[in-house]
Design a protein around this motif. Structure first.
Motif, PDB file in Angstrom:
ATOM      1  N   VAL A   1       0.705  -1.175   0.043  1.00  0.00           N
ATOM      2  CA  VAL A   1      -0.189  -0.126   0.202  1.00  0.00           C
ATOM      3  C   VAL A   1       0.784   1.230  -0.187  1.00  0.00           C
ATOM      4  N   LEU A   2       2.135   1.210   0.639  1.00  0.00           N
ATOM      5  CA  LEU A   2       2.765   2.235   0.522  1.00  0.00           C
ATOM      6  C   LEU A   2       3.414   2.829  -0.926  1.00  0.00           C
ATOM      7  N   ASN A   3       3.588   1.762  -1.592  1.00  0.00           N
ATOM      8  CA  ASN A   3       3.853   1.992  -2.969  1.00  0.00           C
ATOM      9  C   ASN A   3       2.782   2.275  -3.915  1.00  0.00           C
ATOM     10  N   GLU A   4       1.605   1.632  -3.536  1.00  0.00           N
ATOM     11  CA  GLU A   4       0.568   2.042  -4.413  1.00  0.00           C
ATOM     12  C   GLU A   4      -0.695   2.469  -3.699  1.00  0.00           C
ATOM     13  N   PRO A   5      -0.518   3.463  -3.153  1.00  0.00           N
ATOM     14  CA  PRO A   5      -1.825   4.169  -2.260  1.00  0.00           C
ATOM     15  C   PRO A   5      -3.178   4.118  -2.811  1.00  0.00           C
ATOM     16  N   GLU A   6      -3.165   3.920  -4.366  1.00  0.00           N
ATOM     17  CA  GLU A   6      -4.647   4.042  -4.911  1.00  0.00           C
ATOM     18  C   GLU A   6      -5.282   2.772  -4.605  1.00  0.00           C
ATOM     19  N   LEU A   7      -4.446   1.551  -3.900  1.00  0.00           N
ATOM     20  CA  LEU A   7      -5.161   0.310  -3.531  1.00  0.00           C
ATOM     21  C   LEU A   7      -6.250   0.595  -2.691  1.00  0.00           C
ATOM     22  N   LEU A   8      -5.879   1.600  -1.722  1.00  0.00           N
ATOM     23  CA  LEU A   8      -6.969   2.160  -0.660  1.00  0.00           C
ATOM     24  C   LEU A   8      -8.253   2.672  -1.090  1.00  0.00           C
ATOM     25  N   ASN A   9      -8.346   2.994  -2.473  1.00  0.00           N
ATOM     26  CA  ASN A   9      -9.454   3.346  -3.333  1.00  0.00           C
ATOM     27  C   ASN A   9     -10.537   2.387  -3.604  1.00  0.00           C
ATOM     28  N   GLN A  10     -10.020   1.225  -3.471  1.00  0.00           N
ATOM     29  CA  GLN A  10     -10.813   0.026  -4.199  1.00  0.00           C
ATOM     30  C   GLN A  10     -11.963  -0.363  -3.020  1.00  0.00           C
ATOM     31  N   PHE A  11     -12.959  -0.811  -3.637  1.00  0.00           N
ATOM     32  CA  PHE A  11     -14.315  -1.409  -2.890  1.00  0.00           C
ATOM     33  C   PHE A  11     -14.736  -2.190  -3.631  1.00  0.00           C
ATOM     34  N   LEU A  12     -15.607  -3.055  -2.733  1.00  0.00           N
ATOM     35  CA  LEU A  12     -16.583  -4.125  -3.273  1.00  0.00           C
ATOM     36  C   LEU A  12     -17.944  -3.867  -2.917  1.00  0.00           C
ATOM     37  N   ILE A  13     -18.920  -4.384  -3.819  1.00  0.00           N
ATOM     38  CA  ILE A  13     -20.326  -4.179  -3.421  1.00  0.00           C
ATOM     39  C   ILE A  13     -20.896  -5.631  -3.538  1.00  0.00           C
ATOM     40  N   LEU A  14     -21.420  -6.033  -2.573  1.00  0.00           N
ATOM     41  CA  LEU A  14     -22.148  -7.390  -2.715  1.00  0.00           C
ATOM     42  C   LEU A  14     -23.815  -6.921  -2.524  1.00  0.00           C
ATOM     43  N   SER A  15     -24.406  -7.588  -3.584  1.00  0.00           N
ATOM     44  CA  SER A  15     -25.781  -6.967  -3.567  1.00  0.00           C
ATOM     45  C   SER A  15     -26.792  -8.215  -3.982  1.00  0.00           C
ATOM     46  N   PHE A  16     -28.062  -8.058  -3.431  1.00  0.00           N
ATOM     47  CA  PHE A  16     -28.854  -9.008  -3.795  1.00  0.00           C
ATOM     48  C   PHE A  16     -30.547  -8.392  -4.159  1.00  0.00           C
ATOM     49  N   ALA A  17     -30.863  -8.844  -5.364  1.00  0.00           N
ATOM     50  CA  ALA A  17     -32.320  -8.322  -5.776  1.00  0.00           C
ATOM     51  C   ALA A  17     -33.395  -9.284  -5.506  1.00  0.00           C
ATOM     52  N   ASP A  18     -34.430  -9.084  -4.335  1.00  0.00           N
ATOM     53  CA  ASP A  18     -35.398  -9.994  -4.598  1.00  0.00           C
ATOM     54  C   ASP A  18     -36.411  -9.356  -5.463  1.00  0.00           C
ATOM     55  N   LEU A  19     -36.819  -9.773  -6.428  1.00  0.00           N
ATOM     56  CA  LEU A  19     -37.714  -9.344  -7.724  1.00  0.00           C
ATOM     57  C   LEU A  19     -39.065  -9.446  -7.132  1.00  0.00           C
TER      58      LEU A  19
END
Length: 95
Positions: free
Chosen positions: A1-19
């Motif tokens: 992370v010190l060499n590539e701080p842009e790694l801290l900008n990553q995120f995940l979204i877990l989603s579920f749609a009950d149609l």
């Protein structure tokens, strides 16, 4: 992370749609800074009260140099994180 701080900008979204019931559930996952003890703000000053006009111009130029360096290295935009450390003799910008 010190060499590539842009790694801290990553995120995940877990989603579920009950149609059937038209409900959408989602959770966000992103890195967080966890300190051993809570950080306490001792003093808050405005940017203009800390840096004079010449220092503000120098900071702007330094950020532009960072932006150009990343572009020359094949990355776009400014470094996502940087720190400005005022000292008695000069300013230091750290990525």
């Amino acid at each position: 992370v010190l060499n590539e701080p842009e790694l801290l900008n990553q995120f995940l979204i877990l989603s579920f749609a009950d149609l059937k019931s038209h409900k959408f559930l989602y959770w966000f996952c992103f890195p967080a800074l966890v300190l051993p003890t809570p950080a306490i703000v001792l003093k808050r000053d405005s940017y203009n009260s800390i840096f004079n006009i010449n220092e503000r111009k120098q900071i702007r130029q330094d950020i532009e140099v960072l932006r150009r360096k990343r572009y020359d290295d094949g990355k776009q935009g400014c470094n996502p994180f940087f720190m400005i450390i005022p000292s008695s003799s000069s300013l230091s910008t750290t990525t």
